[in-house]
Design an enzyme around this catalytic site. Structure first.
Site, PDB file in Angstrom:
ATOM      1  N   SER A 133      -2.204   3.673   3.488  1.00  6.46           N
ATOM      2  CA  SER A 133      -2.412   4.346   4.782  1.00  6.46           C
ATOM      3  C   SER A 133      -1.256   5.251   5.202  1.00  6.46           C
TER       4      SER A 133
ATOM      5  N   GLU B 249      -6.771  12.129  10.672  1.00  2.05           N
ATOM      6  CA  GLU B 249      -6.210  12.940   9.578  1.00  2.05           C
ATOM      7  C   GLU B 249      -7.299  13.801   8.928  1.00  2.05           C
TER       8      GLU B 249
ATOM      9  N   HIS C 143      -2.701   5.123  16.359  1.00  5.88           N
ATOM     10  CA  HIS C 143      -2.477   4.005  17.277  1.00  5.88           C
ATOM     11  C   HIS C 143      -1.402   3.106  16.685  1.00  5.88           C
TER      12      HIS C 143
ATOM     13  N   LYS D 299      -9.705   9.841   2.641  1.00  5.98           N
ATOM     14  CA  LYS D 299     -10.430   9.241   3.778  1.00  5.98           C
ATOM     15  C   LYS D 299     -11.732   9.992   4.050  1.00  5.98           C
TER      16      LYS D 299
ATOM     17  N   ASP E 129      -3.691  -3.242  12.159  1.00  8.16           N
ATOM     18  CA  ASP E 129      -5.021  -3.374  12.768  1.00  8.16           C
ATOM     19  C   ASP E 129      -5.722  -4.648  12.320  1.00  8.16           C
TER      20      ASP E 129
ATOM     21  N   ALA F  40      -6.150   0.076   2.935  1.00 13.56           N
ATOM     22  CA  ALA F  40      -5.929   1.455   2.470  1.00 13.56           C
ATOM     23  C   ALA F  40      -4.465   1.639   2.093  1.00 13.56           C
TER      24      ALA F  40
ATOM     25  N   LEU G  16     -10.529  -2.120   6.462  1.00 15.95           N
ATOM     26  CA  LEU G  16      -9.278  -1.550   6.988  1.00 15.95           C
ATOM     27  C   LEU G  16      -8.233  -1.375   5.890  1.00 15.95           C
TER      28      LEU G  16
ATOM     29  N   TYR H  75      -4.082  11.813   1.424  1.00 20.47           N
ATOM     30  CA  TYR H  75      -4.641  10.692   2.200  1.00 20.47           C
ATOM     31  C   TYR H  75      -5.859  11.160   3.007  1.00 20.47           C
TER      32      TYR H  75
ATOM     33  N   ASP I  41      -9.021  -7.021  -4.226  1.00 25.82           N
ATOM     34  CA  ASP I  41      -8.316  -5.740  -4.291  1.00 25.82           C
ATOM     35  C   ASP I  41      -9.356  -4.625  -4.271  1.00 25.82           C
TER      36      ASP I  41
ATOM     37  N   THR J 161     -10.332   8.392  10.100  1.00 26.29           N
ATOM     38  CA  THR J 161      -9.072   8.784  10.743  1.00 26.29           C
ATOM     39  C   THR J 161      -9.060  10.230  11.231  1.00 26.29           C
TER      40      THR J 161
HETATM   41  P1  NAP Z   1      -1.654  -0.781   7.455  1.00 21.00           P
HETATM   42  O1  NAP Z   1      -0.837  -1.574   8.422  1.00 21.00           O
HETATM   43  O2  NAP Z   1      -0.953   0.089   6.448  1.00 21.00           O
HETATM   44  O3  NAP Z   1      -2.593  -1.807   6.666  1.00 21.00           O
HETATM   45  C1  NAP Z   1      -3.275  -1.434   5.518  1.00 21.00           C
HETATM   46  C2  NAP Z   1      -3.602  -2.686   4.727  1.00 21.00           C
HETATM   47  O4  NAP Z   1      -4.286  -2.297   3.511  1.00 21.00           O
HETATM   48  C3  NAP Z   1      -2.382  -3.498   4.277  1.00 21.00           C
HETATM   49  O5  NAP Z   1      -2.568  -4.831   4.734  1.00 21.00           O
HETATM   50  C4  NAP Z   1      -2.424  -3.430   2.753  1.00 21.00           C
HETATM   51  O6  NAP Z   1      -2.095  -4.651   2.137  1.00 21.00           O
HETATM   52  C5  NAP Z   1      -3.900  -3.180   2.496  1.00 21.00           C
HETATM   53  N1  NAP Z   1      -4.119  -2.622   1.160  1.00 21.00           N
HETATM   54  C6  NAP Z   1      -3.401  -1.664   0.537  1.00 21.00           C
HETATM   55  N2  NAP Z   1      -3.862  -1.461  -0.708  1.00 21.00           N
HETATM   56  C7  NAP Z   1      -4.889  -2.328  -0.882  1.00 21.00           C
HETATM   57  C8  NAP Z   1      -5.750  -2.629  -1.953  1.00 21.00           C
HETATM   58  N3  NAP Z   1      -5.651  -1.995  -3.128  1.00 21.00           N
HETATM   59  N4  NAP Z   1      -6.696  -3.579  -1.790  1.00 21.00           N
HETATM   60  C9  NAP Z   1      -6.795  -4.250  -0.625  1.00 21.00           C
HETATM   61  N5  NAP Z   1      -6.001  -4.013   0.448  1.00 21.00           N
HETATM   62  C10 NAP Z   1      -5.052  -3.070   0.304  1.00 21.00           C
HETATM   63  O7  NAP Z   1      -2.683   0.146   8.220  1.00 21.00           O
HETATM   64  P2  NAP Z   1      -3.169   0.122   9.753  1.00 21.00           P
HETATM   65  O8  NAP Z   1      -2.313   1.041  10.529  1.00 21.00           O
HETATM   66  O9  NAP Z   1      -3.382  -1.268  10.184  1.00 21.00           O
HETATM   67  O10 NAP Z   1      -4.581   0.861   9.600  1.00 21.00           O
HETATM   68  C11 NAP Z   1      -5.755   0.149   9.248  1.00 21.00           C
HETATM   69  C12 NAP Z   1      -6.752   1.134   8.651  1.00 21.00           C
HETATM   70  O11 NAP Z   1      -7.061   2.145   9.601  1.00 21.00           O
HETATM   71  C13 NAP Z   1      -6.243   1.864   7.407  1.00 21.00           C
HETATM   72  O12 NAP Z   1      -7.358   2.067   6.571  1.00 21.00           O
HETATM   73  C14 NAP Z   1      -5.757   3.196   7.952  1.00 21.00           C
HETATM   74  O13 NAP Z   1      -5.806   4.172   6.946  1.00 21.00           O
HETATM   75  C15 NAP Z   1      -6.750   3.429   9.071  1.00 21.00           C
HETATM   76  N6  NAP Z   1      -6.296   4.232  10.220  1.00 21.00           N
HETATM   77  C16 NAP Z   1      -5.114   3.906  10.836  1.00 21.00           C
HETATM   78  C17 NAP Z   1      -4.715   4.628  11.950  1.00 21.00           C
HETATM   79  C18 NAP Z   1      -3.430   4.312  12.671  1.00 21.00           C
HETATM   80  O14 NAP Z   1      -2.942   5.170  13.424  1.00 21.00           O
HETATM   81  N7  NAP Z   1      -2.883   3.118  12.505  1.00 21.00           N
HETATM   82  C19 NAP Z   1      -5.528   5.681  12.435  1.00 21.00           C
HETATM   83  C20 NAP Z   1      -6.727   5.934  11.791  1.00 21.00           C
HETATM   84  C21 NAP Z   1      -7.113   5.194  10.686  1.00 21.00           C
HETATM   85  P3  NAP Z   1      -0.603  -5.028   1.681  1.00 21.00           P
HETATM   86  O15 NAP Z   1      -0.061  -5.758   2.861  1.00 21.00           O
HETATM   87  O16 NAP Z   1      -0.848  -5.890   0.484  1.00 21.00           O
HETATM   88  O17 NAP Z   1       0.089  -3.746   1.344  1.00 21.00           O
HETATM   89  O1  G4F Z   2       3.935   8.088  11.899  1.00 17.60           O
HETATM   90  P1  G4F Z   2       3.418   9.008  10.869  1.00 17.60           P
HETATM   91  O2  G4F Z   2       3.816   8.736   9.469  1.00 17.60           O
HETATM   92  O3  G4F Z   2       1.846   9.016  11.056  1.00 17.60           O
HETATM   93  P2  G4F Z   2       0.697  10.029  10.596  1.00 17.60           P
HETATM   94  O4  G4F Z   2       1.122  10.853   9.462  1.00 17.60           O
HETATM   95  O5  G4F Z   2       0.225  10.742  11.818  1.00 17.60           O
HETATM   96  O6  G4F Z   2      -0.429   9.016  10.074  1.00 17.60           O
HETATM   97  C1  G4F Z   2      -0.816   7.878  10.829  1.00 17.60           C
HETATM   98  O7  G4F Z   2      -1.888   8.225  11.680  1.00 17.60           O
HETATM   99  C2  G4F Z   2      -3.095   8.635  11.006  1.00 17.60           C
HETATM  100  C3  G4F Z   2      -4.121   8.984  12.099  1.00 17.60           C
HETATM  101  O8  G4F Z   2      -3.933  10.318  12.497  1.00 17.60           O
HETATM  102  C4  G4F Z   2      -3.578   7.478  10.148  1.00 17.60           C
HETATM  103  F1  G4F Z   2      -4.751   7.805   9.536  1.00 17.60           F
HETATM  104  C5  G4F Z   2      -2.508   7.153   9.119  1.00 17.60           C
HETATM  105  O9  G4F Z   2      -2.938   6.030   8.343  1.00 17.60           O
HETATM  106  C6  G4F Z   2      -1.218   6.777   9.842  1.00 17.60           C
HETATM  107  O10 G4F Z   2      -1.422   5.586  10.539  1.00 17.60           O
HETATM  108  O11 G4F Z   2       3.857  10.501  11.197  1.00 17.60           O
HETATM  109  C7  G4F Z   2       3.590  11.083  12.465  1.00 17.60           C
HETATM  110  C8  G4F Z   2       4.353  12.411  12.592  1.00 17.60           C
HETATM  111  C9  G4F Z   2       4.158  13.373  11.417  1.00 17.60           C
HETATM  112  O12 G4F Z   2       3.991  14.670  11.943  1.00 17.60           O
HETATM  113  C10 G4F Z   2       5.458  13.299  10.646  1.00 17.60           C
HETATM  114  O13 G4F Z   2       5.804  14.487   9.951  1.00 17.60           O
HETATM  115  O14 G4F Z   2       5.748  12.112  12.622  1.00 17.60           O
HETATM  116  C11 G4F Z   2       6.419  13.050  11.805  1.00 17.60           C
HETATM  117  N1  G4F Z   2       7.713  12.487  11.378  1.00 17.60           N
HETATM  118  C12 G4F Z   2       8.929  13.005  11.677  1.00 17.60           C
HETATM  119  N2  G4F Z   2       9.902  12.267  11.126  1.00 17.60           N
HETATM  120  C13 G4F Z   2       7.895  11.391  10.628  1.00 17.60           C
HETATM  121  C14 G4F Z   2       9.283  11.257  10.472  1.00 17.60           C
HETATM  122  N3  G4F Z   2       7.032  10.512  10.088  1.00 17.60           N
HETATM  123  C15 G4F Z   2       7.527   9.463   9.393  1.00 17.60           C
HETATM  124  N4  G4F Z   2       6.664   8.552   8.887  1.00 17.60           N
HETATM  125  N5  G4F Z   2       8.884   9.307   9.194  1.00 17.60           N
HETATM  126  C16 G4F Z   2       9.813  10.173   9.707  1.00 17.60           C
HETATM  127  O15 G4F Z   2      11.003  10.020   9.518  1.00 17.60           O
END
Ligand code: NAP
Ligand code: G4F
Length: 320
Positions: free
Chosen positions: A82, A125, A177, A151, A13, A80, A78, A147, A56, A123
């Protein structure tokens, strides 16, 4: 010219949001952790256009310094730990970065003393074992992972600081997403990468956990737009962002394998206990009516289109 600070710039993101803010004429600062080898896979193209600053979320003083260096009008938090699955292995570190990290940034902004608009990446979650389907801004929370609990702490702190100190703080409660820049540990990218490897003959199977859980999957470039929109409103409010449709992991596999001409994937997928979670969320689905009505936001990219872009990208990356 407005200035924005993004924590988690190198994440999925963070990099898409930076792309968006640059098109809007912002001066963008991206906070990243110091490390011996920078992970700029998602942000290499931004070098020279974004100012990278070291900070950090577990270090209060570094956040104060980063605010001084960037002097932002808007902060997008953003950063985390995550990955939900990892949060059972490192619950304390997850709480520190994902929960306390938000509080530290709020405190840093409060001490900084200038008017700064703050976005917190909340999130779906937090809805966890959903008590209402689809979930909206008034649905009670029931997190199911360390997690999700971290959050939720950050979410309530964001709201509490808004009410206590009259700060412009908003939480976007975003459902899952994805994009071509998704981390490889998440199920969607793990599948598209695995499908590409099978198609190209590098692997013959993908190992996965629960195939029956359902997620409301949208496309990250569509979702970062609503982060920006939330900070352009007159009044700070929280919003649910979702497509309103849920798909199972099996549905995702159907579309992804179909992209490379495979109709029956059963021989290519192995279920593996190691990827099962101590507590699972069976279904997530969101109602983003409020975002549609107030922000005029709606998801633009269809599920099939998103999966197909991810598969194409992974085939391309592995073919280079
Ligand atoms: P992401 O790709 O895992 O990015 C998270 C970023 O946080 C990484 O760049 C990581 O840096 C950084 N980070 C980790 N620990 C840190 C620390 N101690 N200090 C500063 N930065 C740190 O996550 P994303 O999918 O883009 O999501 C962005 C945000 O939205 C996250 O907060 C996530 O929890 C939240 N969110 C995501 C989703 C989703 O479906 N993607 C949905 C709802 C909410 P490094 O590169 O150094 O590890
Ligand atoms: O892709 P996931 O790891 O995403 P999850 O747990 O939904 O979390 C993501 O979305 C959240 C928003 O709802 C964010 F807040 C969070 O930071 C992250 O971006 O798993 C999705 C589903 C789960 O039910 C998991 O049990 O996929 C299932 N799954 C099945 N096999 C797996 C696997 N997940 C992962 N990561 N790896 C597997 O091999």
């Amino acid at each position: 010219m407005k200035r924005a600070l993004i924590t988690g710039i190198n994440g999925m993101d963070g990099s898409h949001l930076a792309d968006l803010l640059l098109t809007k004429g912002y001066e963008v600062y991206g906070m990243e952790r110091r490390s011996s080898s920078k992970n700029r896979t998602n942000t290499g193209h931004l070098e020279g256009r974004v100012t990278f600053v070291n900070g950090d979320l577990t270090d209060q003083n570094s956040l104060v310094r980063v605010l001084r260096e960037s002097d932002p009008d808007e902060v997008y938090n953003l950063g985390a730990q995550s990955f939900v699955g990892e949060s059972w292995n490192t619950p304390e570190q997850t709480g520190d970065v994902t929960g306390m990290g938000c509080l530290r940034m709020l405190e840093a902004i409060r001490e900084y003393g200038k008017d700064v608009k703050f976005y917190q990446a909340s999130t779906s979650e937090m809805f966890g074992k959903m008590v209402e389907n689809p979930a909206n801004e008034n649905t009670p929370f029931y997190p199911r992972s360390p997690y999700g609990v971290a959050k939720l702490y950050a979410h309530w702190m964001t709201k509490n600081y808004r009410e206590s100190y009259d700060m412009f703080n908003v939480s976007g409660i975003l459902f899952n997403h994805e994009s071509e820049r998704r981390g490889i540990e998440f199920v969607t990218r793990k599948i598209t990468d695995g499908v590409a490897k099978i198609y190209l003959g590098y692997e013959d199977h993908i190992r996965l956990g629960n195939l029956d859980s359902r997620r409301d999957w949208g496309y990250s470039p569509d979702y970062v737009e609503c982060m920006w929109l939330m900070l352009q409103q007159d009044k700070p409010e929280d919003f649910v962002i979702a497509t309103g449709k849920s798909h199972s992991i099996r549905d995702f596999l159907d579309v992804a394998f179909n992209c490379v001409g495979i109709d029956d994937w059963s021989n290519y997928v192995v279920q593996d206990e190691r990827y099962m979670r101590p507590a699972e969320i069976d279904v997530l689905c969101g109602d983003s009516t409020k975002a549609r009505e107030i922000l005029d936001w709606y998801p633009k990219t269809a599920f099939q289109e998103m999966v197909s872009r991810m598969v194409k990208k992974d085939v391309g990356l592995l073919s280079d």
